[in-house]
Design an enzyme around this catalytic site. Sequence first.
Site, PDB file in Angstrom:
ATOM      1  N   LYS A  50       0.843  -1.206   0.000  1.00  0.00           N
ATOM      2  CA  LYS A  50       0.000   0.000   0.000  1.00  0.00           C
ATOM      3  C   LYS A  50       0.872   1.248   0.000  1.00  0.00           C
ATOM      4  CE  LYS A  50      -3.863  -2.385   2.136  1.00  0.00           C
ATOM      5  NZ  LYS A  50      -4.563  -2.800   3.344  1.00  0.00           N
ATOM      6  N   GLN A  94      -4.535  -1.331   9.464  1.00  0.00           N
ATOM      7  CA  GLN A  94      -4.472  -2.685   8.895  1.00  0.00           C
ATOM      8  C   GLN A  94      -5.084  -3.699   9.860  1.00  0.00           C
ATOM      9  OE1 GLN A  94      -3.282  -3.438   5.710  1.00  0.00           O
ATOM     10  NE2 GLN A  94      -4.136  -5.454   6.145  1.00  0.00           N
ATOM     11  N   ASP A 117     -10.966   2.966   4.089  1.00  0.00           N
ATOM     12  CA  ASP A 117     -11.383   1.559   3.993  1.00  0.00           C
ATOM     13  C   ASP A 117     -12.909   1.458   3.864  1.00  0.00           C
ATOM     14  OD1 ASP A 117      -9.503  -0.436   3.767  1.00  0.00           O
ATOM     15  OD2 ASP A 117      -9.091  -0.559   5.919  1.00  0.00           O
TER      16      ASP A 117
END
Length: 279
Positions: A50, A94, A117
């Site tokens: 990422k 994460q 997200d």
Amino acid sequence: MAARVIDGKAVAAALRAEVAARAAALPYAPGLAVVLVGEDPASQVYVRNKERAAKAAGFASETIRLPASASQAELLALIARLNRDPAVDGILVQLPLPAGIDPQAVIRAIDPAKDVDGFHPDNVAALALGTPFLVPCTPRGVMRLLDAAGIAPRGARALVLGRSNIVGRPMAALLLAADATVTIAHSRTRDLAAECRRAEILIAAVGRAEMVKGDWVSPGATVIDVGINRTAAGGLVGDVAYAEAAAVAGAITPVPGGVGPMTIACLLENTLIAAAARR
Ligand code: NAP
């Protein structure tokens, strides 16, 4: 006739190039903060990918690593700081988090305007209400793949196999918003094969290696395989028995090289959307 293969790598590369071009035209660099707690090896790989993709798109990207021993209070304090930081447009924590940290409390602490997200309840609600803002990256990527492949959900019978908060539910909501007639199937569904056979667009997100067989696929259907399953030999397979399904389907995504590459590309796109809405 063999199915057309939908090349996720190519679609993702094009999207990443588009995002980079749009970012380059801005008077600032969109900022993405990725938070990793602990040393989970898979998470470390995801986070590195990422960060690399964000840098390649010209973003200001930082990865903040906390030790596995970090407390929930420390993590929440970090999120509060990132929420306040005007240079940070997107915050991604994460998952999974170490035991002892409540992921829902962490997700709720992220400013919904920076929730790239798309997991914050405000963003989940917006999607459920048919007014999506920041939506989860993997289902967004699937919609992008369908679009790139010229497959219109409008009026189509779509079946989403799986109802997780990360993939299945938002996937179904996006297809509904795109005017598909949507069925959601899961582990309690009776006669899964028959449900799948009715679908013109079949999205598999179950996490069971090659569960969807060729005779579950309607001739000419579009098959999107979200699954990523590691085989005993160390390879990767999807949730769909690829060779069998490809012999019947009209179009199909491979694993790897299908949905997988889209997720990071859509994370970058979400960061750009968040930045444009804030600045
Ligand atoms: P998950 O949270 O484990 O959810 C799996 C879903 O599948 C659940 O709704 C479950 O039903 C259903 N299911 C499980 N076994 C089933 C069975 N035998 N028959 C019918 N339904 C069954 O998984 P997830 O996070 O959604 O991920 C799904 C897959 O996508 C995994 O392979 C994951 O690695 C992959 N994935 C890929 C990406 C990407 O970037 N390409 C991103 C995220 C996930 P119940 O709700 O009834 O338990």
